[in-house]
Design a protein around this motif. Structure first.
Motif, PDB file in Angstrom:
ATOM      1  N   ASP A 182       0.852  -1.194   0.000  1.00  0.00           N
ATOM      2  CA  ASP A 182       0.000   0.000   0.000  1.00  0.00           C
ATOM      3  C   ASP A 182       0.888   1.245   0.000  1.00  0.00           C
ATOM      4  OD1 ASP A 182      -2.868   1.194   0.472  1.00  0.00           O
ATOM      5  OD2 ASP A 182      -1.509   2.248   1.846  1.00  0.00           O
ATOM      6  N   GLN A 183       0.558   2.150  -0.931  1.00  0.00           N
ATOM      7  CA  GLN A 183       1.315   3.402  -1.006  1.00  0.00           C
ATOM      8  C   GLN A 183       0.609   4.458  -0.163  1.00  0.00           C
ATOM      9  OE1 GLN A 183       1.414   3.698  -5.392  1.00  0.00           O
ATOM     10  NE2 GLN A 183       3.650   3.669  -5.200  1.00  0.00           N
ATOM     11  N   ASP A 190      -4.320   5.099   5.401  1.00  0.00           N
ATOM     12  CA  ASP A 190      -4.662   4.057   4.435  1.00  0.00           C
ATOM     13  C   ASP A 190      -4.846   2.729   5.173  1.00  0.00           C
ATOM     14  OD1 ASP A 190      -4.674   5.720   2.329  1.00  0.00           O
ATOM     15  OD2 ASP A 190      -2.911   4.848   1.340  1.00  0.00           O
TER      16      ASP A 190
HETATM   17 CA   LIG Z   1      -2.894   3.760  -0.425  1.00  0.00          CA
END
Ligand SMILES: [Ca+2]
Length: 239
Positions: A182-183, A190
């Motif tokens: 996940d960025q 997030d």
């Molecule tokens: Ca993300």
């Protein structure tokens, strides 16, 4: 013979020289004056005669009364089995049985969470917030789940991502088998998640670990944001 008769006749006839006087002295009915004699005594009984002949058979008599009941006879031989009867109606369901021993033996489940941010890369992530770990198959000191019961397991994780990207892998026996990346977007929280079914042998270990370099360790947790790791036995190996 004729000669003999002639001699007898000469003897009977009176000779010519004799005088017959008897006819003048005796009456012609010389027996009329005799008295009858006294009857004699009856004779003795004769000897019994012989038995007579058998008589003719008589008529058949009436039927007699029934006789007494005789003793019980021996048991007879086993007869030929009869034809199978029709199927009966279903019975009433039985009572619920007691829980078997296996219902406890084959339990294995855990659900844990992060208490602080993860800063250490290349080692198992230690989830020390314990939601459930009844069987203690998850080791909070190492961050590893230890398989005690062979079978199929379900694992899932839900990660809160903050300040940095997150790249994690689920490890099984020192090998990464599931990857999640996940960025992180600035000024946002997030989430990253992953789940998988794995067949485990007894002694296998499963854990989460930051994958790659240490820069992708944005896993986060605080009082209102959790990052969790969960696993449980779906069903045990019956072999
Ligand atoms: Ca993300």
């Amino acid at each position: 013979m004729l000669l003999l008769q002639a001699v007898l006749l000469l003897l009977v006839l009176p000779s010519p020289g004799e005088v017959t006087t008897t006819e003048e002295t005796l009456p012609k009915e010389g027996c009329a004056g005799w008295m009858a004699g006294i009857p004699g005594h009856p004779g003795h009984n004769g000897t019994p005669g012989r038995d007579g002949r058998d008589g003719t058979p008589g008529e058949k008599g009436e039927k007699g009364d029934p006789g007494l009941v005789g003793p019980k006879g021996d048991a007879g031989e086993t007869g030929v089995p009869g034809v199978e009867g029709p199927r009966g109606f279903p019975g009433i369901p039985g009572r619920k049985g007691e829980p078997g021993e296996s219902s406890y033996v084959y339990r294995s489940a855990f659900s844990v969470g992060l208490e602080t941010r993860v800063t250490v890369p290349n080692v198992p992530i230690r989830f020390t917030k314990i939601f459930y770990n009844q069987q203690n198959h998850y080791d909070g000191s190492t961050g590893k789940f230890h398989c005690n019961i062979p079978g199929l397991y379900y694992f899932s994780y839900h990660i809160t991502v903050y300040l940095k990207d997150v790249k994690v892998s689920l490890y099984k026996k020192d090998k990464a088998v599931l990857f999640t990346y996940d960025q992180y977007q600035d000024k946002n929280l997030d989430q990253a998640s992953g789940s998988v079914l794995l067949y485990l042998e007894k002694g296998d270990q499963v854990w989460l670990q930051v994958y790659g370099d240490g820069d992708h360790n944005g896993l986060y947790a605080d009082n209102v944001n959790d990052s969790t790791f969960t696993g449980f036995l779906l069903y045990h190996d019956t072999n």
